[in-house]
Design a protein around this motif. Structure first.
Motif, PDB file in Angstrom:
ATOM      1  N   MET A 194      -3.626  -7.877 -10.003  1.00 38.40           N
ATOM      2  CA  MET A 194      -2.405  -7.199 -10.297  1.00 38.40           C
ATOM      3  C   MET A 194      -2.849  -8.522 -12.145  1.00 38.40           C
ATOM      4  N   SER A 195      -1.633  -7.592 -12.701  1.00 34.59           N
ATOM      5  CA  SER A 195      -2.519  -8.287 -14.094  1.00 34.59           C
ATOM      6  C   SER A 195      -0.983  -9.046 -14.536  1.00 34.59           C
ATOM      7  N   LYS A 196      -0.647 -10.491 -14.461  1.00 36.76           N
ATOM      8  CA  LYS A 196      -0.311 -10.697 -14.851  1.00 36.76           C
ATOM      9  C   LYS A 196       1.161  -9.990 -15.959  1.00 36.76           C
ATOM     10  N   ILE A 197       2.331  -9.620 -16.352  1.00 37.56           N
ATOM     11  CA  ILE A 197       2.262  -9.832 -17.375  1.00 37.56           C
ATOM     12  C   ILE A 197       3.013 -11.043 -18.567  1.00 37.56           C
ATOM     13  N   ARG A 198       2.244 -10.890 -19.676  1.00 34.43           N
ATOM     14  CA  ARG A 198       2.260 -12.052 -20.482  1.00 34.43           C
ATOM     15  C   ARG A 198       3.776 -11.934 -21.527  1.00 34.43           C
ATOM     16  N   ALA A 199       3.967 -12.873 -21.489  1.00 37.43           N
ATOM     17  CA  ALA A 199       6.219 -13.458 -22.027  1.00 37.43           C
ATOM     18  C   ALA A 199       6.039 -12.555 -23.339  1.00 37.43           C
ATOM     19  N   ARG A 200       4.716 -13.307 -24.442  1.00 40.07           N
ATOM     20  CA  ARG A 200       4.856 -12.923 -25.471  1.00 40.07           C
ATOM     21  C   ARG A 200       3.382 -13.435 -26.621  1.00 40.07           C
ATOM     22  N   HIS A 201       3.132 -12.295 -26.835  1.00 38.29           N
ATOM     23  CA  HIS A 201       2.043 -11.795 -27.472  1.00 38.29           C
ATOM     24  C   HIS A 201       1.819 -10.287 -29.264  1.00 38.29           C
ATOM     25  N   VAL A 202       0.922 -10.582 -29.399  1.00 35.23           N
ATOM     26  CA  VAL A 202       0.467  -9.425 -30.329  1.00 35.23           C
ATOM     27  C   VAL A 202      -0.905  -9.057 -29.990  1.00 35.23           C
ATOM     28  N   PHE A 203      -0.895  -6.993 -29.997  1.00 31.60           N
ATOM     29  CA  PHE A 203      -1.898  -6.927 -29.856  1.00 31.60           C
ATOM     30  C   PHE A 203      -2.581  -5.656 -30.957  1.00 31.60           C
ATOM     31  N   THR A 204      -2.976  -5.180 -31.156  1.00 32.18           N
ATOM     32  CA  THR A 204      -3.930  -4.620 -32.189  1.00 32.18           C
ATOM     33  C   THR A 204      -4.964  -3.768 -32.125  1.00 32.18           C
ATOM     34  N   SER A 205      -3.989  -1.982 -32.946  1.00 31.95           N
ATOM     35  CA  SER A 205      -5.192  -1.357 -32.718  1.00 31.95           C
ATOM     36  C   SER A 205      -5.274  -0.318 -34.055  1.00 31.95           C
ATOM     37  N   GLU A 206      -6.415   0.550 -34.449  1.00 32.36           N
ATOM     38  CA  GLU A 206      -7.392   0.614 -35.032  1.00 32.36           C
ATOM     39  C   GLU A 206      -6.630   1.853 -35.421  1.00 32.36           C
ATOM     40  N   SER A 207      -6.807   3.032 -36.703  1.00 33.08           N
ATOM     41  CA  SER A 207      -7.053   4.456 -36.694  1.00 33.08           C
ATOM     42  C   SER A 207      -7.540   4.878 -37.935  1.00 33.08           C
ATOM     43  N   VAL A 208      -8.456   5.605 -37.946  1.00 31.96           N
ATOM     44  CA  VAL A 208      -8.821   6.256 -39.617  1.00 31.96           C
ATOM     45  C   VAL A 208      -8.923   7.155 -39.577  1.00 31.96           C
ATOM     46  N   SER A 209      -8.544   8.257 -40.699  1.00 27.61           N
ATOM     47  CA  SER A 209      -8.441   9.752 -41.665  1.00 27.61           C
ATOM     48  C   SER A 209      -9.183  10.508 -41.504  1.00 27.61           C
ATOM     49  N   GLU A 210      -8.567  12.018 -41.271  1.00 27.20           N
ATOM     50  CA  GLU A 210      -9.300  13.226 -41.310  1.00 27.20           C
ATOM     51  C   GLU A 210     -10.797  12.881 -42.379  1.00 27.20           C
ATOM     52  N   GLY A 211     -11.117  11.847 -43.236  1.00 24.94           N
ATOM     53  CA  GLY A 211     -11.716  11.433 -44.035  1.00 24.94           C
ATOM     54  C   GLY A 211     -12.881  10.969 -44.119  1.00 24.94           C
ATOM     55  N   GLU A 252       6.308   3.022 -22.623  1.00 26.20           N
ATOM     56  CA  GLU A 252       6.087   2.141 -23.695  1.00 26.20           C
ATOM     57  C   GLU A 252       7.015   3.117 -24.807  1.00 26.20           C
ATOM     58  N   THR A 253       6.114   4.233 -25.188  1.00 25.63           N
ATOM     59  CA  THR A 253       6.571   4.792 -26.308  1.00 25.63           C
ATOM     60  C   THR A 253       6.819   6.276 -25.765  1.00 25.63           C
ATOM     61  N   PRO A 254       7.622   6.988 -26.357  1.00 30.16           N
ATOM     62  CA  PRO A 254       7.970   8.510 -25.520  1.00 30.16           C
ATOM     63  C   PRO A 254       6.968   9.544 -25.301  1.00 30.16           C
ATOM     64  N   GLU A 255       5.928   8.843 -26.173  1.00 32.24           N
ATOM     65  CA  GLU A 255       4.428   9.408 -25.952  1.00 32.24           C
ATOM     66  C   GLU A 255       3.521   9.868 -24.693  1.00 32.24           C
ATOM     67  N   MET A 256       4.378   8.307 -24.615  1.00 31.53           N
ATOM     68  CA  MET A 256       3.270   7.410 -23.139  1.00 31.53           C
ATOM     69  C   MET A 256       2.249   7.038 -23.511  1.00 31.53           C
ATOM     70  N   MET A 257       2.100   6.717 -24.928  1.00 32.73           N
ATOM     71  CA  MET A 257       1.177   6.083 -25.898  1.00 32.73           C
ATOM     72  C   MET A 257       0.918   5.315 -25.824  1.00 32.73           C
ATOM     73  N   PRO A 258       0.189   3.551 -25.932  1.00 28.98           N
ATOM     74  CA  PRO A 258       0.615   2.061 -26.308  1.00 28.98           C
ATOM     75  C   PRO A 258       0.837   2.291 -27.790  1.00 28.98           C
ATOM     76  N   ALA A 259       1.677   1.751 -28.159  1.00 26.69           N
ATOM     77  CA  ALA A 259       2.693   1.380 -29.808  1.00 26.69           C
ATOM     78  C   ALA A 259       1.703   1.038 -30.631  1.00 26.69           C
ATOM     79  N   PRO A 260       0.596   0.618 -30.568  1.00 22.22           N
ATOM     80  CA  PRO A 260       0.002  -0.132 -31.926  1.00 22.22           C
ATOM     81  C   PRO A 260      -1.202   0.847 -32.259  1.00 22.22           C
ATOM     82  N   ILE A 261      -1.207   1.583 -30.679  1.00 22.07           N
ATOM     83  CA  ILE A 261      -2.840   2.644 -31.738  1.00 22.07           C
ATOM     84  C   ILE A 261      -1.063   4.341 -31.745  1.00 22.07           C
TER      85      ILE A 261
END
Length: 397
Positions: free
Chosen positions: A1-18, A136-145
């Motif tokens: 079972m994963s413990k929920i951390r009180a405070r952290h920053v998470f980063t994701s990237e995307s790239v364009s169609e080009g 965490e989002t209406p799309e049920m996706m992680p917010a960063p990505i």
């Protein structure tokens, strides 16, 4: 079972169609679409390489469809916006090399040997696939990505819709979004990074202003504060880009394609593969299952893993992990899912349930998946939550 951390920053990237890798993904999936449109039983594993003034198409395709491979590839490149030979990659002038041959009979034997028994088609390969969903989002996706995708997607939409105003934008771009979480909930954006290919004459201020405007357009206001830091073209110049600046390959952006580094990944790419390949179809079904579990209120977040052996219809294992957020423990929830009969994980059943052989009938294309993520957009059938109510009822009983 994963413990929920009180405070952290998470980063994701995307790239364009080009982006060069995404150019290749879109070409591979456009070829898949062209094959399935004429022959839904097509077997396709199409790889693409793109570099300066050259596209190479390789892989295994067995189909009755008559497809002009060159024109499909050129159409994709043209739609993306590579139409000027001076930038080193152009739809009308690039060379195309074809290295395509039929699927191995050994692979087709494993998939077809039970074809006489309805829905007992064997898996096209071994491997494990993951699906994930979060509330965490209406799309049920992680917010960063999610926001990383939306930023580059909106920039491309602006470029296409008003080329006179945005004359300085070229097709290649990347984004990166860092989100501050408190007790597992997104609280604010910490950093936005955008690197966007531009014309030599472009003014730095124009691009900075545009990026800030797009971020305000796609990110909820509650997540935007004066603490947000922007880095726009941090090297100061991004003129040489696309396949001329960096060789592209199909299947190289597997984290961009999925959940931005949240959760696990089985290692298989999606684009250019017909749905007999469980790398793709089972990953879609796993997302469908995970999303319906979260939509049913049975967990705040959920990851589903399935595993297959080549030629065998039923998965070797199914694992559900709610990271301690489930209203039932994971073992009981997995029993509910299994007993409900709502999700048949045999490859042929997945293909039938999600309409994966006839995407056009559902109003989508595989090419649509090949930029801005395979998950989180309502146009795809695996994004439906139409079994959440039945799943909730099964859990209640």
């Amino acid at each position: 079972m994963s413990k929920i951390r009180a405070r952290h920053v998470f980063t994701s990237e995307s790239v364009s169609e080009g982006h060069p890798d995404k150019v290749c993904d879109q070409i591979s999936d456009a070829i898949l679409d062209a094959c399935l449109e004429q022959d839904p039983e097509s077997r396709v594993a199409c790889e693409c390489l793109a570099t300066t003034d050259l596209i190479v198409l390789s892989g295994e395709i067995t189909t009755r469809a008559q497809v002009n491979w060159d024109e499909v590839a050129r159409c994709v490149v043209r739609d993306i916006g590579y139409t000027d030979a001076e930038v080193g990659f152009c739809a009308d002038t690039c060379k195309i090399m074809l290295c395509l041959h039929p699927q191995s009979p050994d692979i087709s034997l494993g998939v077809d040997r039970q074809a006489d028994i309805r829905l007992d088609q064997g898996a096209g390969d071994q491997g494990m696939m993951f699906g994930y969903a979060t509330n965490e989002t209406p799309e049920m996706m992680p917010a960063p990505i999610l926001y990383a995708h939306q930023i580059v997607k909106r920039l491309a939409e602006r470029r296409h819709a008003d080329p006179k105003t945005h004359w300085y934008l070229r097709p290649d771009a990347k984004s990166q979004v860092s989100v501050l979480y408190e007790n597992g909930v997104p609280k604010r954006l910490e950093t936005v990074v955008v690197s966007h290919q531009h014309a030599v004459e472009a003014d730095e201020t124009m691009l900075r202003t545009l990026v800030a405007d797009v971020v305000r357009d796609v990110v909820p206001a509650a997540l935007l504060t004066d603490k947000l830091t922007y880095y726009v073209n941090p090297t100061g110049r991004f003129v040489i880009g696309g396949p001329h600046g960096d060789t592209g390959l199909t299947g190289r952006k597997i984290i961009v394609d999925t959940y931005g580094g949240v959760g696990c990944h089985g290692g298989g790419a999606f684009s250019g593969k017909d749905p007999s390949k469980v790398d793709r179809s089972a990953a879609y079904m796993s997302r469908y299952l995970a999303k319906n579990i979260v939509a049913a209120g049975l967990a705040a977040k959920c990851e589903v893993q399935v595993a297959y052996a080549i030629g065998i219809a039923h998965p070797l294992s199914v694992n559900i992990d709610t990271f301690g957020t489930g209203v039932l423990d994971d073992e009981r929830l997995q029993g509910v899912v299994t007993r409900s009969g709502l999700f048949d994980l045999r490859p042929a059943a997945i293909i039938e349930a999600l309409g994966l052989k006839r995407p056009a009938a559902g109003g989508w294309r595989y090419r649509d998946t090949a930029a801005y993520g395979h998950f989180g957009r309502a146009i795809f059938p695996w994004e439906k939550t139409d079994r959440a109510e039945a799943l909730r009822a099964a859990a209640g009983s």
